[in-house]
Design a protein around this motif. Sequence first.
Motif, PDB file in Angstrom:
ATOM      1  N   LEU A   1       0.836  -1.211   0.000  1.00  0.00           N
ATOM      2  CA  LEU A   1       0.000   0.000   0.000  1.00  0.00           C
ATOM      3  C   LEU A   1       0.870   1.259   0.000  1.00  0.00           C
ATOM      4  CD1 LEU A   1      -2.749  -1.028   2.585  1.00  0.00           C
ATOM      5  CD2 LEU A   1      -3.056  -0.688   0.117  1.00  0.00           C
ATOM      6  N   ALA A   2       1.923   1.233   0.827  1.00  0.00           N
ATOM      7  CA  ALA A   2       2.799   2.405   0.906  1.00  0.00           C
ATOM      8  C   ALA A   2       3.475   2.669  -0.431  1.00  0.00           C
ATOM      9  CB  ALA A   2       3.843   2.193   1.997  1.00  0.00           C
ATOM     10  N   GLY A   3       3.908   1.573  -1.091  1.00  0.00           N
ATOM     11  CA  GLY A   3       4.552   1.757  -2.392  1.00  0.00           C
ATOM     12  C   GLY A   3       3.600   2.319  -3.417  1.00  0.00           C
ATOM     13  N   GLY A   4       2.375   1.797  -3.442  1.00  0.00           N
ATOM     14  CA  GLY A   4       1.395   2.311  -4.394  1.00  0.00           C
ATOM     15  C   GLY A   4       1.075   3.768  -4.149  1.00  0.00           C
ATOM     16  N   LEU A   5       0.892   4.135  -2.868  1.00  0.00           N
ATOM     17  CA  LEU A   5       0.607   5.525  -2.536  1.00  0.00           C
ATOM     18  C   LEU A   5       1.771   6.440  -2.921  1.00  0.00           C
ATOM     19  CD1 LEU A   5      -1.135   5.148   0.940  1.00  0.00           C
ATOM     20  CD2 LEU A   5      -2.211   5.786  -1.216  1.00  0.00           C
ATOM     21  N   HIS A   6       2.990   5.937  -2.708  1.00  0.00           N
ATOM     22  CA  HIS A   6       4.159   6.749  -3.060  1.00  0.00           C
ATOM     23  C   HIS A   6       4.196   7.006  -4.559  1.00  0.00           C
ATOM     24  CE1 HIS A   6       8.117   8.429  -2.223  1.00  0.00           C
ATOM     25  NE2 HIS A   6       8.562   7.813  -3.323  1.00  0.00           N
ATOM     26  N   ARG A   7       3.855   5.974  -5.333  1.00  0.00           N
ATOM     27  CA  ARG A   7       3.851   6.133  -6.792  1.00  0.00           C
ATOM     28  C   ARG A   7       2.790   7.156  -7.224  1.00  0.00           C
ATOM     29  NH1 ARG A   7       6.016   2.795 -10.485  1.00  0.00           N
ATOM     30  NH2 ARG A   7       6.293   1.185  -8.905  1.00  0.00           N
TER      31      ARG A   7
ATOM     32  N   GLY B   1       9.427  -1.516  -3.106  1.00  0.00           N
ATOM     33  CA  GLY B   1      10.798  -1.329  -2.649  1.00  0.00           C
ATOM     34  C   GLY B   1      11.719  -0.853  -3.752  1.00  0.00           C
ATOM     35  N   ALA B   2      11.541  -1.407  -4.956  1.00  0.00           N
ATOM     36  CA  ALA B   2      12.393  -1.003  -6.078  1.00  0.00           C
ATOM     37  C   ALA B   2      12.202   0.469  -6.401  1.00  0.00           C
ATOM     38  CB  ALA B   2      12.070  -1.880  -7.291  1.00  0.00           C
ATOM     39  N   MET B   3      10.965   0.939  -6.316  1.00  0.00           N
ATOM     40  CA  MET B   3      10.688   2.341  -6.596  1.00  0.00           C
ATOM     41  C   MET B   3      11.445   3.254  -5.627  1.00  0.00           C
ATOM     42  SD  MET B   3       6.987   4.206  -6.657  1.00  0.00           S
ATOM     43  CE  MET B   3       6.733   3.714  -4.957  1.00  0.00           C
ATOM     44  N   LEU B   4      11.447   2.882  -4.337  1.00  0.00           N
ATOM     45  CA  LEU B   4      12.160   3.706  -3.349  1.00  0.00           C
ATOM     46  C   LEU B   4      13.663   3.665  -3.586  1.00  0.00           C
ATOM     47  CD1 LEU B   4      10.178   2.778  -0.097  1.00  0.00           C
ATOM     48  CD2 LEU B   4       9.930   4.818  -1.521  1.00  0.00           C
ATOM     49  N   LEU B   5      14.190   2.502  -3.896  1.00  0.00           N
ATOM     50  CA  LEU B   5      15.634   2.381  -4.145  1.00  0.00           C
ATOM     51  C   LEU B   5      16.051   3.180  -5.388  1.00  0.00           C
ATOM     52  CD1 LEU B   5      16.151  -1.412  -3.361  1.00  0.00           C
ATOM     53  CD2 LEU B   5      17.054   0.517  -2.057  1.00  0.00           C
ATOM     54  N   GLU B   6      15.194   3.170  -6.382  1.00  0.00           N
ATOM     55  CA  GLU B   6      15.506   3.949  -7.585  1.00  0.00           C
ATOM     56  C   GLU B   6      15.533   5.437  -7.277  1.00  0.00           C
ATOM     57  OE1 GLU B   6      12.489   2.583 -10.199  1.00  0.00           O
ATOM     58  OE2 GLU B   6      13.564   0.734 -10.752  1.00  0.00           O
ATOM     59  N   GLU B   7      14.656   5.861  -6.350  1.00  0.00           N
ATOM     60  CA  GLU B   7      14.685   7.270  -5.955  1.00  0.00           C
ATOM     61  C   GLU B   7      15.992   7.617  -5.251  1.00  0.00           C
ATOM     62  OE1 GLU B   7      11.477   9.200  -4.054  1.00  0.00           O
ATOM     63  OE2 GLU B   7       9.924   8.076  -5.116  1.00  0.00           O
ATOM     64  N   LEU B   8      16.592   6.619  -4.607  1.00  0.00           N
ATOM     65  CA  LEU B   8      17.894   6.848  -3.950  1.00  0.00           C
ATOM     66  C   LEU B   8      19.046   6.777  -4.943  1.00  0.00           C
ATOM     67  CD1 LEU B   8      17.412   4.762  -0.668  1.00  0.00           C
ATOM     68  CD2 LEU B   8      17.325   7.245  -0.932  1.00  0.00           C
ATOM     69  N   GLY B   9      18.763   6.454  -6.201  1.00  0.00           N
ATOM     70  CA  GLY B   9      19.786   6.458  -7.236  1.00  0.00           C
ATOM     71  C   GLY B   9      20.349   5.098  -7.573  1.00  0.00           C
ATOM     72  N   TYR B  10      19.744   4.030  -7.087  1.00  0.00           N
ATOM     73  CA  TYR B  10      20.259   2.691  -7.353  1.00  0.00           C
ATOM     74  C   TYR B  10      19.544   2.064  -8.543  1.00  0.00           C
ATOM     75  CZ  TYR B  10      22.411   2.963  -2.735  1.00  0.00           C
ATOM     76  OH  TYR B  10      23.166   3.342  -1.650  1.00  0.00           O
ATOM     77  N   ARG B  11      20.293   1.218  -9.241  1.00  0.00           N
ATOM     78  CA  ARG B  11      19.669   0.345 -10.214  1.00  0.00           C
ATOM     79  C   ARG B  11      19.187  -0.894  -9.455  1.00  0.00           C
ATOM     80  NH1 ARG B  11      24.342   1.973 -12.621  1.00  0.00           N
ATOM     81  NH2 ARG B  11      25.370   0.005 -12.048  1.00  0.00           N
TER      82      ARG B  11
END
Length: 632
Positions: free
Chosen positions: A300-306, A533-543
């Motif tokens: 839910l948190a990931g969807g809301l963040h998107r 989780g991938a979306m948050l990591l990508e925001e931190l600059g990671y592949r």
Amino acid sequence: MTERSKPDRELFESERAFRILVQGVTDYAIYMLDHTGIVSSWNTGAARIKGYEASEVIGRHFSIFYPPEDQAAGLPERALAAARATGRFEAEGWRLRKDGTRFFASVVIDAIVEEGQFIGFAKITRDITERLKARSALAESENHFRLLVGNITDYALYMLDPQGFITNWNLGGQRIKGYVPDEIVGQHFGRFYTPADQKAGKPARALQIARETGRYEEEGFRVRKDGSFFWASVIIDPIRNDSGELIGFAKITRDITERREAQQKLERVQAELAESRKMDALGQLTGGVAHDFNNLLMGLAGGLHRIKRSSTDPAILKTISAMEGSIKRGAGLTRQLLTFARRQQVHPVRLDLAKTVFSMQEVLRAGLRGNVALTLDIAPDVWRVHTDPGELETALVNLVINARDALLEGGDVRISASNHQAGASDSTDYVRIAVKDNGVGIPPDVLEKVFDPFFTTKPVGQGTGLGLSQVHGFANQAGGRVEVESQLGEGTEVSIWLPRARDEEIEDPVEATDKTVGTVLMVEDNPDVASAGAMLLEELGYRVKWAPDAETALSEVENDGIDIVFSDIVMPGRMDGLGLARRLKRKYPSLPIILTTGYSDAVLRTDVEFPMVRKPYELHELSLAFDRINIR
């Protein structure tokens, strides 16, 4: 020969019958002595008892039946003199048989007077040797019993008269109660009772119950000579004579202080065991749903963040913010429940308690109403503790909120901390953190339930019942304890006892470093969680690469190109996330690994072996975790 008259004939027959009767008696030696003590007649009983036939003894002095020492002392002559003077002589003593053996005899000598003239003595002797043996055995038994009772030291055994005054005293009474016989015999047994029991009339009531029911039993405090108390087991039995008349009481007292303390300790251990089992059952129940529940929250948190990242509509953003708040509260409730059940993973560090509490004061004040004052009394030299700072802060917030709710019309909340050195019964130094209010207090029947999960006295919607549960679990998981003292109308004080940090414990540095963009392998079986989780990591600059299980993750790492492994712990298959991390660490020692979980028993066994992130996590939590591993 002239025929006898009828009276003469009747007298003759009577005397003949008497002679036959006397001669036929075998249990008694019945014989006559003349006035000087010479034997003049002899019956069958005498022959059986003394061994002489009539022809052997008639005409001899009766002193031959006495032992030599009694003959020398003149006992035979004194016996005859006494019988002649008073008409009768009775005695018990040793006599001799013909064969020289001795027997113990009961003797009666009667003076015989005929027509006013003294003519001799009638003597009756009975062998009472067996009676003597029985009497001696009884006396010996009674003596042994007196010695036994007198020398018993584990029990106070003594007698009371019908009014309760002490008539005898044994060594056990002296050892247990401190009195020697001269000090206590003749005193009333009520002096052994506490002043309160004496005032309540308990000694008299004990005797009354014993008298009416046949026995009195109880356990209670008694008083020694020096005034100290001990816990006693007491029995009082009434003693009556053959006619049923009460002649006194037998009293037995035993000091069972150690047994009572052992029983109380056992009860405490059993209570702790029951509490531990309750915690275990609760933990299993909570753990069973926590992982899935936190995965749901993560999705839910990931969807809301998107949605939040792609929307500019103020109404949508406001709704998203409210939903994010609900997700945080849900995650918080799960964490509190896991903390109470001691299944929440913690990150203890060496913590400056004074600094931590003072840094929280604005947050704590914000949780209070304007009519509630907050006072901090934290000494600057208070010892450091080894604990999870986040859990400590949550515990203090919970306690301050509870204190506020108890101050219906305003009042004071005081937070203090003090050092407590190890004592004789505990080798651990503690810091005691106390939150005290002067509010309404807690009723005794409620006080024993305050740590139960979901128990609350607050109105529906105003309390979860997990605040004190979190405090309880946090304190126990940190190696300490929590205590509550409360008086109705006076207020409540909750104390958290935390072990003092050892000097060698070093606080983990938390320093952010410049990170170089790298590739993170996310190992997660739930696609929705992996996407969030991938979306948050990508925001931190990671592949980000994704592996749904441990076997796929091993293949990805072997193909190279992976800078960090970020793995869930609970996954299907033969290997979970912790097993994967350990295998990778053995093969690739320099490969950074971070684990995450909504909940897992494995978390409790890692001992901070790998960095850990709790689900549902947010962007700043991921950033902090990845900064800790110092990727460059």
